[in-house]
Design a protein around this motif. Structure first.
Motif, PDB file in Angstrom:
ATOM      1  N   MET A 246      -0.552  30.256  10.510  1.00 59.86           N
ATOM      2  CA  MET A 246      -0.927  28.892  10.126  1.00 59.86           C
ATOM      3  C   MET A 246      -1.216  28.774   8.637  1.00 59.86           C
ATOM      4  O   MET A 246      -0.736  27.862   7.967  1.00 59.86           O
ATOM      5  CB  MET A 246      -2.171  28.440  10.907  1.00 59.86           C
ATOM      6  N   ALA A 247      -2.045  29.686   8.123  1.00 58.77           N
ATOM      7  CA  ALA A 247      -2.495  29.592   6.730  1.00 58.77           C
ATOM      8  C   ALA A 247      -2.907  30.964   6.229  1.00 58.77           C
ATOM      9  O   ALA A 247      -3.125  31.894   7.012  1.00 58.77           O
ATOM     10  CB  ALA A 247      -3.663  28.610   6.622  1.00 58.77           C
ATOM     11  N   ASN A 248      -3.027  31.065   4.901  1.00 57.36           N
ATOM     12  CA  ASN A 248      -3.471  32.303   4.272  1.00 57.36           C
ATOM     13  C   ASN A 248      -4.745  32.027   3.480  1.00 57.36           C
ATOM     14  O   ASN A 248      -4.866  30.985   2.826  1.00 57.36           O
ATOM     15  CB  ASN A 248      -2.391  32.852   3.336  1.00 57.36           C
ATOM     16  N   LEU A 249      -5.692  32.963   3.539  1.00 59.91           N
ATOM     17  CA  LEU A 249      -6.971  32.805   2.849  1.00 59.91           C
ATOM     18  C   LEU A 249      -7.214  34.009   1.948  1.00 59.91           C
ATOM     19  O   LEU A 249      -7.096  35.157   2.388  1.00 59.91           O
ATOM     20  CB  LEU A 249      -8.111  32.674   3.860  1.00 59.91           C
ATOM     21  N   PHE A 250      -7.568  33.724   0.684  1.00 62.19           N
ATOM     22  CA  PHE A 250      -7.824  34.790  -0.277  1.00 62.19           C
ATOM     23  C   PHE A 250      -9.193  34.579  -0.922  1.00 62.19           C
ATOM     24  O   PHE A 250      -9.535  33.465  -1.325  1.00 62.19           O
ATOM     25  CB  PHE A 250      -6.739  34.817  -1.353  1.00 62.19           C
ATOM     26  N   VAL A 251      -9.958  35.655  -1.005  1.00 67.02           N
ATOM     27  CA  VAL A 251     -11.277  35.627  -1.645  1.00 67.02           C
ATOM     28  C   VAL A 251     -11.320  36.742  -2.678  1.00 67.02           C
ATOM     29  O   VAL A 251     -11.127  37.911  -2.344  1.00 67.02           O
ATOM     30  CB  VAL A 251     -12.407  35.820  -0.610  1.00 67.02           C
ATOM     31  N   LYS A 252     -11.557  36.375  -3.931  1.00 63.67           N
ATOM     32  CA  LYS A 252     -11.649  37.391  -4.982  1.00 63.67           C
ATOM     33  C   LYS A 252     -13.000  38.092  -4.966  1.00 63.67           C
ATOM     34  O   LYS A 252     -13.082  39.296  -5.177  1.00 63.67           O
ATOM     35  CB  LYS A 252     -11.411  36.748  -6.350  1.00 63.67           C
ATOM     36  N   LYS A 253     -14.061  37.313  -4.713  1.00 63.64           N
ATOM     37  CA  LYS A 253     -15.397  37.906  -4.751  1.00 63.64           C
ATOM     38  C   LYS A 253     -16.347  37.131  -3.847  1.00 63.64           C
ATOM     39  O   LYS A 253     -16.756  36.020  -4.163  1.00 63.64           O
ATOM     40  CB  LYS A 253     -15.942  37.919  -6.180  1.00 63.64           C
ATOM     41  N   ALA A 254     -16.676  37.739  -2.719  1.00 64.75           N
ATOM     42  CA  ALA A 254     -17.705  37.201  -1.831  1.00 64.75           C
ATOM     43  C   ALA A 254     -18.971  38.014  -2.061  1.00 64.75           C
ATOM     44  O   ALA A 254     -18.997  39.220  -1.829  1.00 64.75           O
ATOM     45  CB  ALA A 254     -17.270  37.289  -0.378  1.00 64.75           C
ATOM     46  N   ASP A 255     -20.019  37.364  -2.540  1.00 66.91           N
ATOM     47  CA  ASP A 255     -21.273  38.027  -2.905  1.00 66.91           C
ATOM     48  C   ASP A 255     -22.317  37.730  -1.828  1.00 66.91           C
ATOM     49  O   ASP A 255     -22.756  36.590  -1.670  1.00 66.91           O
ATOM     50  CB  ASP A 255     -21.740  37.506  -4.268  1.00 66.91           C
ATOM     51  N   VAL A 256     -22.709  38.772  -1.078  1.00 68.22           N
ATOM     52  CA  VAL A 256     -23.691  38.616  -0.005  1.00 68.22           C
ATOM     53  C   VAL A 256     -24.999  39.283  -0.426  1.00 68.22           C
ATOM     54  O   VAL A 256     -25.049  40.503  -0.622  1.00 68.22           O
ATOM     55  CB  VAL A 256     -23.186  39.227   1.315  1.00 68.22           C
ATOM     56  N   ASP A 257     -26.045  38.483  -0.586  1.00 65.52           N
ATOM     57  CA  ASP A 257     -27.380  38.993  -0.892  1.00 65.52           C
ATOM     58  C   ASP A 257     -28.008  39.447   0.425  1.00 65.52           C
ATOM     59  O   ASP A 257     -28.451  38.626   1.231  1.00 65.52           O
ATOM     60  CB  ASP A 257     -28.209  37.886  -1.548  1.00 65.52           C
ATOM     61  N   LEU A 258     -28.049  40.760   0.656  1.00 70.47           N
ATOM     62  CA  LEU A 258     -28.516  41.299   1.930  1.00 70.47           C
ATOM     63  C   LEU A 258     -30.027  41.182   2.100  1.00 70.47           C
ATOM     64  O   LEU A 258     -30.528  41.218   3.231  1.00 70.47           O
ATOM     65  CB  LEU A 258     -28.098  42.764   2.049  1.00 70.47           C
ATOM     66  N   LYS A 259     -30.739  41.025   1.019  1.00 69.27           N
ATOM     67  CA  LYS A 259     -32.193  40.911   1.091  1.00 69.27           C
ATOM     68  C   LYS A 259     -32.613  39.496   1.472  1.00 69.27           C
ATOM     69  O   LYS A 259     -33.469  39.298   2.336  1.00 69.27           O
ATOM     70  CB  LYS A 259     -32.818  41.301  -0.246  1.00 69.27           C
ATOM     71  N   ASN A 260     -31.997  38.500   0.841  1.00 68.90           N
ATOM     72  CA  ASN A 260     -32.363  37.105   1.083  1.00 68.90           C
ATOM     73  C   ASN A 260     -31.351  36.373   1.960  1.00 68.90           C
ATOM     74  O   ASN A 260     -31.528  35.191   2.260  1.00 68.90           O
ATOM     75  CB  ASN A 260     -32.501  36.367  -0.251  1.00 68.90           C
ATOM     76  N   MET A 261     -30.271  37.078   2.351  1.00 71.34           N
ATOM     77  CA  MET A 261     -29.207  36.527   3.192  1.00 71.34           C
ATOM     78  C   MET A 261     -28.639  35.231   2.610  1.00 71.34           C
ATOM     79  O   MET A 261     -28.590  34.180   3.257  1.00 71.34           O
ATOM     80  CB  MET A 261     -29.706  36.312   4.615  1.00 71.34           C
ATOM     81  N   ILE A 262     -28.211  35.325   1.348  1.00 70.70           N
ATOM     82  CA  ILE A 262     -27.547  34.226   0.654  1.00 70.70           C
ATOM     83  C   ILE A 262     -26.110  34.654   0.367  1.00 70.70           C
ATOM     84  O   ILE A 262     -25.874  35.760  -0.118  1.00 70.70           O
ATOM     85  CB  ILE A 262     -28.272  33.866  -0.653  1.00 70.70           C
ATOM     86  N   ILE A 263     -25.162  33.781   0.677  1.00 70.55           N
ATOM     87  CA  ILE A 263     -23.748  34.089   0.478  1.00 70.55           C
ATOM     88  C   ILE A 263     -23.166  33.155  -0.575  1.00 70.55           C
ATOM     89  O   ILE A 263     -23.327  31.935  -0.497  1.00 70.55           O
ATOM     90  CB  ILE A 263     -22.953  33.945   1.792  1.00 70.55           C
ATOM     91  N   LYS A 264     -22.478  33.738  -1.560  1.00 72.13           N
ATOM     92  CA  LYS A 264     -21.740  32.969  -2.561  1.00 72.13           C
ATOM     93  C   LYS A 264     -20.326  33.527  -2.621  1.00 72.13           C
ATOM     94  O   LYS A 264     -20.138  34.735  -2.682  1.00 72.13           O
ATOM     95  CB  LYS A 264     -22.403  33.077  -3.934  1.00 72.13           C
ATOM     96  N   SER A 265     -19.346  32.624  -2.625  1.00 64.71           N
ATOM     97  CA  SER A 265     -17.967  33.103  -2.597  1.00 64.71           C
ATOM     98  C   SER A 265     -17.010  32.068  -3.167  1.00 64.71           C
ATOM     99  O   SER A 265     -17.239  30.858  -3.062  1.00 64.71           O
ATOM    100  CB  SER A 265     -17.555  33.440  -1.160  1.00 64.71           C
ATOM    101  N   ASP A 266     -15.936  32.556  -3.777  1.00 61.82           N
ATOM    102  CA  ASP A 266     -14.805  31.706  -4.106  1.00 61.82           C
ATOM    103  C   ASP A 266     -13.834  31.757  -2.933  1.00 61.82           C
ATOM    104  O   ASP A 266     -13.996  32.566  -2.010  1.00 61.82           O
ATOM    105  CB  ASP A 266     -14.109  32.211  -5.379  1.00 61.82           C
ATOM    106  N   TYR A 267     -12.815  30.906  -2.936  1.00 58.82           N
ATOM    107  CA  TYR A 267     -11.769  30.981  -1.910  1.00 58.82           C
ATOM    108  C   TYR A 267     -10.514  30.277  -2.406  1.00 58.82           C
ATOM    109  O   TYR A 267     -10.566  29.402  -3.279  1.00 58.82           O
ATOM    110  CB  TYR A 267     -12.229  30.357  -0.588  1.00 58.82           C
ATOM    111  N   TYR A 268      -9.393  30.684  -1.846  1.00 58.44           N
ATOM    112  CA  TYR A 268      -8.109  30.035  -2.117  1.00 58.44           C
ATOM    113  C   TYR A 268      -7.357  29.962  -0.797  1.00 58.44           C
ATOM    114  O   TYR A 268      -7.048  30.984  -0.181  1.00 58.44           O
ATOM    115  CB  TYR A 268      -7.306  30.833  -3.149  1.00 58.44           C
ATOM    116  N   LEU A 269      -7.108  28.741  -0.337  1.00 62.53           N
ATOM    117  CA  LEU A 269      -6.436  28.515   0.941  1.00 62.53           C
ATOM    118  C   LEU A 269      -5.013  28.042   0.687  1.00 62.53           C
ATOM    119  O   LEU A 269      -4.789  27.079  -0.050  1.00 62.53           O
ATOM    120  CB  LEU A 269      -7.197  27.472   1.759  1.00 62.53           C
ATOM    121  N   ASN A 270      -4.064  28.720   1.308  1.00 61.87           N
ATOM    122  CA  ASN A 270      -2.650  28.407   1.120  1.00 61.87           C
ATOM    123  C   ASN A 270      -2.007  28.064   2.462  1.00 61.87           C
ATOM    124  O   ASN A 270      -2.058  28.858   3.404  1.00 61.87           O
ATOM    125  CB  ASN A 270      -1.939  29.600   0.471  1.00 61.87           C
ATOM    126  N   VAL A 271      -1.453  26.846   2.547  1.00 68.89           N
ATOM    127  CA  VAL A 271      -0.701  26.427   3.734  1.00 68.89           C
ATOM    128  C   VAL A 271       0.707  26.081   3.269  1.00 68.89           C
ATOM    129  O   VAL A 271       0.933  25.035   2.653  1.00 68.89           O
ATOM    130  CB  VAL A 271      -1.349  25.214   4.430  1.00 68.89           C
TER     131      VAL A 271
END
Length: 503
Positions: A246-271
């Motif tokens: 259906m689609a392709n998903l690419f993430v260059k950098k997903a940053d997961v703060d394991l102490k505070n459980m905060i997620i920051k990420s870029d994404y590129y969705l290709n259909v």
């Protein structure tokens, strides 16, 4: 004082002797076994039995069964005083569901692992193999002061459906997952290492997904992916490449703060082919789309996105359930083409959409610039009876105001050119049934009439209101025009067909 001293000494000797007798003698081992069995079997549904338990100052031998086919075996050298060990273990549990009272969650399937533990309290190594999730798995863990330090593991071809089954979920997908990990320091504030994950031969089980999520998947949906994770103090940084039919998903950098459980990420969705989204959207589409943006998840979910779409730009934001989008300079003719709607109008758009995903309600407002009709059934009818070419008119400003309530879209449209005004009020589109019901009020150089548009969105019926035509005093002129022009040039059948619009 002497009596007190000798009394305490005697008491200590008695305690030590009792402890020794309880822990390191056959009689004591039997008592311990009996107590442990009773405590474990207090949980109903579990038949736990210690077949053999021998603990001395130098070695240990332990053999227990959970039922006829599940057992735990531990044997080897174990010195409690010098805190050294050289033991082997073999754990084979055929029915994990029997451990629900201990795991606090229902588990399914089996679990098997075997290996060795060698070393002392300062440094020991746990090394073994397992077939968890029907994989080929090996692991090596270094323990420093009985705490995990360096962890190396390789999970080869774990079955996705077995993972889901083990955690008591339906087998929504099939496929393989292989994971290689090298964690040099497992302490959160000193975390160091890397984990590589590879997904192959993924296949969604359409029937189960349709049943539980009320979807209508029909076509084969395959997927694969690669995830590379770098472990750093208090965080995990991942790069993701995920491909599906259906689609392709690419993430260059997903940053997961394991102490505070905060997620920051870029994404590129290709259909690459929007038609492949039909099973999910239940809307016939064509063309392609690329979307780039970023995601943040803490107490709220925030998603931002951007796309260069159909000669224009799309910017959107999702905050929890609230979705908003700005659409600038998108070509309406290309939108109609993408949606398989009749391509009757060309214009550049400037629109604002606000929509609540949970309530499925919202509004779309905007303006269309320099609009112009393309030749269509509506313009042909007008040209025939009013001798007016609607396609030559330029609508510098077109206002659009739509309210969305689930699958129902009600719209008001106002259009004005040099010689015409067109008002659509109201227009109702049912996106689920794919039908339209609209009343178009038209004024062309003082000639006023209504047109009813209804039926299938892709091929609607267009009907002119003859009463309005009579009020404008043009019906006879139309008939004369048909008689004098159309029938002479195209024949009686064409004239009769065109007359039917005015019955």
């Amino acid at each position: 004082m002497k009596k007190l001293f000798f009394g305490l000494t005697f008491l200590i000797i008695i305690v030590l002797a009792g402890t020794y007798a309880l822990l390191f003698t056959t009689t004591g081992n039997g008592i311990v076994s009996s107590v442990v069995e009773s405590k474990v079997n207090e949980q109903k549904g579990l038949n736990f039995k210690i077949n053999k338990f021998v603990l001395t100052t130098k070695n240990i031998e332990f053999d227990a069964s959970l039922d006829k086919n599940s057992n735990i075996k531990i044997n080897g050298d174990l010195s409690l005083f010098s805190k050294t060990a050289d033991i082997k273990y073999d754990i084979n549990i055929l029915d994990l569901s029997k451990l629900e009272k201990f795991t606090k969650q229902k588990l399914n399937g089996s679990f098997k692992t075997s290996g060795t533990l060698k070393g002392n309290s300062a440094l020991a190594t746990l090394e073994g193999v397992s077939d968890v999730f029907k994989s080929s798995t090996d692991y090596k863990v270094q323990l420093v002061n009985f705490e995990p330090s360096n962890i190396i593991f390789n999970v080869k071809n774990a079955k996705i459906d077995e993972i889901l089954h083990l955690i008591n979920k339906p087998r929504y997908a099939m496929g393989n997952i292989s994971i290689n990990g090298d964690i040099k320091n497992a302490k959160l504030d000193k975390l160091d290492g890397n984990i590589n994950t590879k997904i192959t031969n993924g296949l969604v089980t359409n029937s189960l997904v349709n049943k539980d999520f009320n979807t209508k998947l029909v076509n084969k949906l395959t997927f694969r992916g690669d995830i590379k994770t770098d472990l750093q103090p208090n965080k995990a940084l991942s790069k993701v490449d995920f491909y599906s039919t259906m689609a392709n998903l690419f993430v260059k950098k997903a940053d997961v703060d394991l102490k505070n459980m905060i997620i920051k990420s870029d994404y590129y969705l290709n259909v690459d082919d929007l038609s492949k989204l039909f099973d999910v959207t239940q809307t016939k589409l064509r063309g392609k789309i690329d979307v780039a943006g970023d995601i943040k998840k803490d107490k709220d979910l925030l998603v931002n996105g951007y796309s260069e779409l159909l000669d224009g730009k799309l910017r959107f934001k999702l905050l929890n359930d609230d979705f908003s989008a700005n659409i600038d300079d998108v070509e309406i003719l290309k939108v109609l083409h993408m949606l398989y709607y009749p391509e009757i109008f060309t214009s550049k758009s400037k629109m604002k959409l606000d929509y609540n995903l949970a309530k499925q309600v919202g509004e779309l407002k905007g303006d269309l610039k320099n609009g112009q009709f393309k030749r269509n059934e509506y313009s042909t009818i007008i040209n025939s009876f009013a001798k007016f070419d609607l396609t030559k008119e330029i609508y510098e400003d077109v206002s659009l105001d739509s309210n969305i309530n689930k699958n129902i879209i009600k719209s008001t449209i106002n259009m004005k050119s040099k010689l015409t005004t067109i008002e659509v009020n109201p227009s109702t589109i049912d996106t689920k049934a794919k039908v339209i019901d609209a009343l178009v009020k038209t004024d062309i150089k003082g000639i006023k009439f209504d047109t009813k548009i209804s039926g299938d969105i892709a091929n609607p019926k267009v009907k002119v209101d003859t009463k309005k035509l009579l009020e404008s005093g043009v019906k006879e002129k139309v008939k004369e025009k048909i008689q004098d022009t159309v029938e002479k040039k195209l024949g009686d059948k064409a004239g009769n067909l065109l007359k039917s619009f005015f019955k």
